[in-house]
Design a protein around this motif. Structure first.
Motif, PDB file in Angstrom:
ATOM      1  N   MET A 149       0.760  -1.117  -0.032  1.00 50.07           N
ATOM      2  CA  MET A 149      -0.311  -0.189   0.228  1.00 50.07           C
ATOM      3  C   MET A 149       0.615   1.415  -0.101  1.00 50.07           C
ATOM      4  SD  MET A 149      -3.045   0.899   2.434  1.00 50.07           S
ATOM      5  CE  MET A 149      -4.731  -0.092   2.624  1.00 50.07           C
ATOM      6  N   ASN A 150       0.329   1.967  -0.812  1.00 48.31           N
ATOM      7  CA  ASN A 150       1.343   3.109  -0.622  1.00 48.31           C
ATOM      8  C   ASN A 150       0.468   4.819  -0.387  1.00 48.31           C
ATOM      9  OD1 ASN A 150      -0.581   4.881  -2.686  1.00 48.31           O
ATOM     10  ND2 ASN A 150       0.878   3.581  -3.766  1.00 48.31           N
ATOM     11  N   ARG A 151       1.411   6.367  -0.123  1.00 51.81           N
ATOM     12  CA  ARG A 151       0.449   7.255   0.255  1.00 51.81           C
ATOM     13  C   ARG A 151      -0.655   7.472  -0.083  1.00 51.81           C
ATOM     14  NH1 ARG A 151       3.550   9.679   4.428  1.00 51.81           N
ATOM     15  NH2 ARG A 151       5.677   8.656   4.327  1.00 51.81           N
ATOM     16  N   GLN A 152      -0.977   7.313  -1.509  1.00 52.58           N
ATOM     17  CA  GLN A 152      -2.119   8.424  -1.520  1.00 52.58           C
ATOM     18  C   GLN A 152      -3.709   7.115  -1.843  1.00 52.58           C
ATOM     19  OE1 GLN A 152      -2.191  11.030  -3.343  1.00 52.58           O
ATOM     20  NE2 GLN A 152      -4.508   9.995  -3.350  1.00 52.58           N
ATOM     21  N   GLU A 153      -2.707   5.395  -1.566  1.00 54.04           N
ATOM     22  CA  GLU A 153      -3.707   4.795  -1.593  1.00 54.04           C
ATOM     23  C   GLU A 153      -4.528   5.068   0.024  1.00 54.04           C
ATOM     24  OE1 GLU A 153      -2.554   0.882  -4.862  1.00 54.04           O
ATOM     25  OE2 GLU A 153      -1.592   1.033  -2.703  1.00 54.04           O
ATOM     26  N   LEU A 154      -3.353   4.711   0.729  1.00 49.17           N
ATOM     27  CA  LEU A 154      -3.781   4.382   2.273  1.00 49.17           C
ATOM     28  C   LEU A 154      -4.903   5.879   2.964  1.00 49.17           C
ATOM     29  CD1 LEU A 154      -3.472   3.970   5.276  1.00 49.17           C
ATOM     30  CD2 LEU A 154      -1.305   5.152   5.647  1.00 49.17           C
ATOM     31  N   LYS A 155      -4.538   7.695   2.125  1.00 51.09           N
ATOM     32  CA  LYS A 155      -5.499   8.948   2.442  1.00 51.09           C
ATOM     33  C   LYS A 155      -6.878   8.957   1.161  1.00 51.09           C
ATOM     34  CE  LYS A 155      -1.995  12.168   1.275  1.00 51.09           C
ATOM     35  NZ  LYS A 155      -1.200  13.529   1.042  1.00 51.09           N
ATOM     36  N   ASN A 156      -6.538   8.364   0.767  1.00 51.46           N
ATOM     37  CA  ASN A 156      -8.143   7.578   0.104  1.00 51.46           C
ATOM     38  C   ASN A 156      -8.794   7.162   0.520  1.00 51.46           C
ATOM     39  OD1 ASN A 156      -7.528   8.808  -1.939  1.00 51.46           O
ATOM     40  ND2 ASN A 156      -6.634   7.136  -3.702  1.00 51.46           N
ATOM     41  N   LEU A 157      -7.907   5.460   1.797  1.00 54.23           N
ATOM     42  CA  LEU A 157      -9.097   4.783   2.838  1.00 54.23           C
ATOM     43  C   LEU A 157      -9.728   5.608   3.952  1.00 54.23           C
ATOM     44  CD1 LEU A 157      -9.171   2.545   2.796  1.00 54.23           C
ATOM     45  CD2 LEU A 157      -7.414   1.641   4.230  1.00 54.23           C
ATOM     46  N   LEU A 158      -8.366   7.021   4.092  1.00 50.48           N
ATOM     47  CA  LEU A 158      -8.975   7.382   5.306  1.00 50.48           C
ATOM     48  C   LEU A 158      -9.917   8.644   5.187  1.00 50.48           C
ATOM     49  CD1 LEU A 158      -4.988   8.164   6.773  1.00 50.48           C
ATOM     50  CD2 LEU A 158      -7.480   6.745   7.528  1.00 50.48           C
ATOM     51  N   ARG A 159     -10.369   8.802   3.694  1.00 51.31           N
ATOM     52  CA  ARG A 159     -10.910  10.257   3.604  1.00 51.31           C
ATOM     53  C   ARG A 159     -12.862   9.708   3.600  1.00 51.31           C
ATOM     54  NH1 ARG A 159      -8.759  14.299   2.963  1.00 51.31           N
ATOM     55  NH2 ARG A 159      -7.018  14.806   1.831  1.00 51.31           N
ATOM     56  N   SER A 160     -12.481   8.352   3.791  1.00 49.06           N
ATOM     57  CA  SER A 160     -13.945   7.795   4.081  1.00 49.06           C
ATOM     58  C   SER A 160     -13.947   7.534   5.240  1.00 49.06           C
ATOM     59  CB  SER A 160     -13.685   5.904   3.715  1.00 49.06           C
ATOM     60  OG  SER A 160     -13.119   5.643   3.981  1.00 49.06           O
ATOM     61  N   ILE A 161     -13.120   7.899   6.519  1.00 49.22           N
ATOM     62  CA  ILE A 161     -13.579   8.278   7.918  1.00 49.22           C
ATOM     63  C   ILE A 161     -13.422   9.525   7.950  1.00 49.22           C
ATOM     64  CG2 ILE A 161     -12.751   7.482   9.752  1.00 49.22           C
ATOM     65  CD1 ILE A 161     -11.518   5.145   8.580  1.00 49.22           C
ATOM     66  N   LYS A 162     -12.513  10.024   7.744  1.00 51.88           N
ATOM     67  CA  LYS A 162     -12.465  11.843   7.821  1.00 51.88           C
ATOM     68  C   LYS A 162     -12.706  12.690   6.145  1.00 51.88           C
ATOM     69  CE  LYS A 162      -9.578  15.432   9.982  1.00 51.88           C
ATOM     70  NZ  LYS A 162      -8.271  15.776  10.851  1.00 51.88           N
ATOM     71  N   PRO A 163     -13.169  12.845   5.400  1.00 48.21           N
ATOM     72  CA  PRO A 163     -13.736  13.286   4.289  1.00 48.21           C
ATOM     73  C   PRO A 163     -12.938  15.094   4.324  1.00 48.21           C
ATOM     74  CG  PRO A 163     -15.956  13.625   5.652  1.00 48.21           C
ATOM     75  CD  PRO A 163     -15.058  12.958   6.910  1.00 48.21           C
ATOM     76  N   ASP A 164     -12.865  16.016   5.783  1.00 50.78           N
ATOM     77  CA  ASP A 164     -12.090  16.457   5.743  1.00 50.78           C
ATOM     78  C   ASP A 164     -10.933  17.247   5.932  1.00 50.78           C
ATOM     79  OD1 ASP A 164     -14.172  17.892   4.166  1.00 50.78           O
ATOM     80  OD2 ASP A 164     -15.515  18.569   6.189  1.00 50.78           O
ATOM     81  N   GLY A 165      -9.795  17.829   5.998  1.00 56.18           N
ATOM     82  CA  GLY A 165      -8.497  18.130   6.765  1.00 56.18           C
ATOM     83  C   GLY A 165      -7.742  17.740   5.767  1.00 56.18           C
ATOM     84  N   ASP A 166      -6.753  18.002   5.902  1.00 56.80           N
ATOM     85  CA  ASP A 166      -5.516  17.092   6.079  1.00 56.80           C
ATOM     86  C   ASP A 166      -4.442  16.130   6.798  1.00 56.80           C
ATOM     87  OD1 ASP A 166      -2.419  17.173   5.104  1.00 56.80           O
ATOM     88  OD2 ASP A 166      -1.738  18.295   6.707  1.00 56.80           O
ATOM     89  N   LEU A 167      -4.825  14.945   5.728  1.00 59.19           N
ATOM     90  CA  LEU A 167      -4.561  13.430   6.559  1.00 59.19           C
ATOM     91  C   LEU A 167      -2.718  13.553   6.171  1.00 59.19           C
ATOM     92  CD1 LEU A 167      -7.363  11.439   4.541  1.00 59.19           C
ATOM     93  CD2 LEU A 167      -7.120  12.640   6.877  1.00 59.19           C
ATOM     94  N   SER A 168      -1.653  14.531   6.073  1.00 61.14           N
ATOM     95  CA  SER A 168      -0.850  13.915   6.299  1.00 61.14           C
ATOM     96  C   SER A 168      -0.259  12.724   7.486  1.00 61.14           C
ATOM     97  CB  SER A 168       0.070  15.274   5.653  1.00 61.14           C
ATOM     98  OG  SER A 168      -0.441  15.116   4.297  1.00 61.14           O
ATOM     99  N   ASP A 169      -0.635  14.602   8.206  1.00 59.16           N
ATOM    100  CA  ASP A 169       0.348  13.255  10.158  1.00 59.16           C
ATOM    101  C   ASP A 169       0.133  12.155   9.919  1.00 59.16           C
ATOM    102  OD1 ASP A 169       1.197  15.598  10.252  1.00 59.16           O
ATOM    103  OD2 ASP A 169       0.056  16.635  12.052  1.00 59.16           O
ATOM    104  N   ILE A 170      -1.922  11.481   9.369  1.00 61.95           N
ATOM    105  CA  ILE A 170      -1.952   9.923  10.065  1.00 61.95           C
ATOM    106  C   ILE A 170      -1.267   9.402   9.299  1.00 61.95           C
ATOM    107  CG2 ILE A 170      -4.007   9.278   9.787  1.00 61.95           C
ATOM    108  CD1 ILE A 170      -5.253  11.226  10.541  1.00 61.95           C
ATOM    109  N   VAL A 171      -1.529   9.317   8.082  1.00 65.07           N
ATOM    110  CA  VAL A 171      -0.199   9.063   6.752  1.00 65.07           C
ATOM    111  C   VAL A 171       0.709   8.344   7.238  1.00 65.07           C
ATOM    112  CG1 VAL A 171       0.515   8.793   4.420  1.00 65.07           C
ATOM    113  CG2 VAL A 171      -2.116   9.399   5.186  1.00 65.07           C
TER     114      VAL A 171
END
Length: 188
Positions: free
Chosen positions: A1-23
């Protein structure tokens, strides 16, 4: 899994905001897990890589230009050399056995030389000790004596003189100088 796939997955949980720290945290944890797995495998992984590299280098040494490369023509030359050597050894063994057989049967030495030059080594039957079999000797000598009786040296009176004398007639007297093998005796 790469960073973009992880961001797409997390968008379903948190649709707004910066996900970089979580990723970044997830990737760091995953990276640590991978490094721990490598450390636990430790020498196994390093040993496998080292073994692979060793065999890769070994295989390359057999390639054209490598230190262990052998030209196919050289292999064929060596195979021919081996075959020729075995054939020569077999011929030498057969010749020695036939020479011994003919000498034992008191065949003229010059006739022995001629016989050995024209010998078909494949027809001679040897025992496991490299001697002519008694069956072959009996058969061969019977035919030889019938075809070339003058080739057998048999002294009539213990003097060592051939049994043929004069003009090659049995019991013809004389020294045997013209006993039908005059030509063989002159060959050296």
């Amino acid at each position: 899994m790469n960073r973009q796939e992880l961001k797409n997955l997390l968008r379903s949980i948190k649709p707004d905001g910066d996900l970089s720290d979580i990723v970044d945290k997830i990737m760091d944890i995953n990276g640590a897990d991978i490094e721990n797995a490598k450390k636990n495998a430790g020498t196994d992984y390093a040993a496998v890589v080292a073994e692979r590299d060793k065999w890769k280098a070994e295989a390359e040494s057999y390639g054209k230009g490598g230190s262990k490369y052998v030209d196919p023509a050289e292999i064929e030359r060596l195979k021919k050399f081996e075959t020729d050597t075995k054939t020569a050894q077999k011929r030498a063994t057969v010749e020695a056995a036939v020479n011994e057989m003919l000498t034992r049967n008191k065949v003229n030495p010059m006739v022995i030389k001629l016989t050995l030059k024209n010998l078909n080594a494949d027809e001679v039957k040897l025992d496991d000790k490299g001697k002519v079999t008694s069956e072959y000797e009996d058969s061969y000598m019977k035919a030889f004596k019938a075809d070339y009786p003058e080739a057998i040296e048999t002294p009539p009176d213990g003097t060592g003189a051939p049994s043929r004398g004069g003009k090659g007639e049995p019991g013809g007297g004389g020294s045997g100088a013209t006993d039908g093998f005059e030509d063989f005796r002159k060959i050296k």
